[in-house]
Design an enzyme around this catalytic site. Structure first.
Site, PDB file in Angstrom:
ATOM      1  N   HIS A   1       0.880  -1.328  -0.108  1.00 50.58           N
ATOM      2  CA  HIS A   1       0.214  -0.071  -0.013  1.00 50.58           C
ATOM      3  C   HIS A   1       0.857   1.200   0.184  1.00 50.58           C
ATOM      4  O   HIS A   1       2.106   0.959   0.306  1.00 50.58           O
ATOM      5  CB  HIS A   1      -0.910  -0.065   1.225  1.00 50.58           C
TER       6      HIS A   1
ATOM      7  N   GLU B   1      -3.860   3.876   1.248  1.00 48.41           N
ATOM      8  CA  GLU B   1      -4.273   4.009   2.616  1.00 48.41           C
ATOM      9  C   GLU B   1      -4.455   5.430   2.915  1.00 48.41           C
ATOM     10  O   GLU B   1      -3.539   6.401   2.690  1.00 48.41           O
ATOM     11  CB  GLU B   1      -3.219   3.252   3.574  1.00 48.41           C
TER      12      GLU B   1
ATOM     13  N   HIS C   1       3.776  11.514  -6.750  1.00 44.49           N
ATOM     14  CA  HIS C   1       2.428  11.511  -7.079  1.00 44.49           C
ATOM     15  C   HIS C   1       2.188   9.723  -7.149  1.00 44.49           C
ATOM     16  O   HIS C   1       3.236   8.910  -7.222  1.00 44.49           O
ATOM     17  CB  HIS C   1       2.335  11.824  -8.559  1.00 44.49           C
TER      18      HIS C   1
ATOM     19  N   GLU D   1      -1.317  10.887 -11.192  1.00 36.19           N
ATOM     20  CA  GLU D   1      -1.041  10.894 -12.865  1.00 36.19           C
ATOM     21  C   GLU D   1      -2.445   9.992 -13.498  1.00 36.19           C
ATOM     22  O   GLU D   1      -2.402   8.844 -12.890  1.00 36.19           O
ATOM     23  CB  GLU D   1       0.068  10.408 -12.996  1.00 36.19           C
TER      24      GLU D   1
END
Length: 122
Positions: A7, A56, A75, A117
């Site tokens: 994550h 998360e 990003h 993105e």
């Protein structure tokens, strides 16, 4: 030995607003939540229901102010199956913050100004 992505965490100031954004903008769904017994923090995990990777969202009770994101060069990238439809959705939502038509991609920003993105599926 093997390491596998699990994550990525981002901290948010308004958990419900962020969850709503990620559901609407990218179709993510909540898969689990965890709250501190003293109410000091709450974690919400979002998934695209395909990859094992999760996003998360962390909300901290004692941090109501905006997060300092520096130059915001980091990003998360999402590959979308219908680039034009997503572009229209994001344009309608007013969340497109940068476009590079020559490269065939653009960025949206969430309620806390994290950049995401968007690239077409190849």
């Amino acid at each position: 030995m093997k390491a596998v992505f699990n994550h990525c965490n981002i901290n948010v100031t308004n958990l419900e607003k962020s969850i709503t954004f990620y559901q609407k903008a990218l179709g993510l769904t909540v898969v689990r939540e965890k709250e501190a017994s003293d109410g000091s923090f709450k974690l919400v995990y979002l998934t695209d229901c395909e990859a094992s990777f999760q996003l998360e969202l962390t909300w901290l009770k004692d941090h109501p102010q905006a997060y300092e994101l520096g130059e915001n060069e980091s990003h998360i990238c999402f590959v979308v199956d219908d680039y034009e439809a997503y572009h229209q959705l994001h344009q309608d939502m007013g969340c497109i913050c940068f476009e590079n038509e020559a490269m065939g991609l653009y960025f949206i920003h969430d309620p806390d100004d994290y950049w995401l993105e968007i690239v077409p599926q190849k």
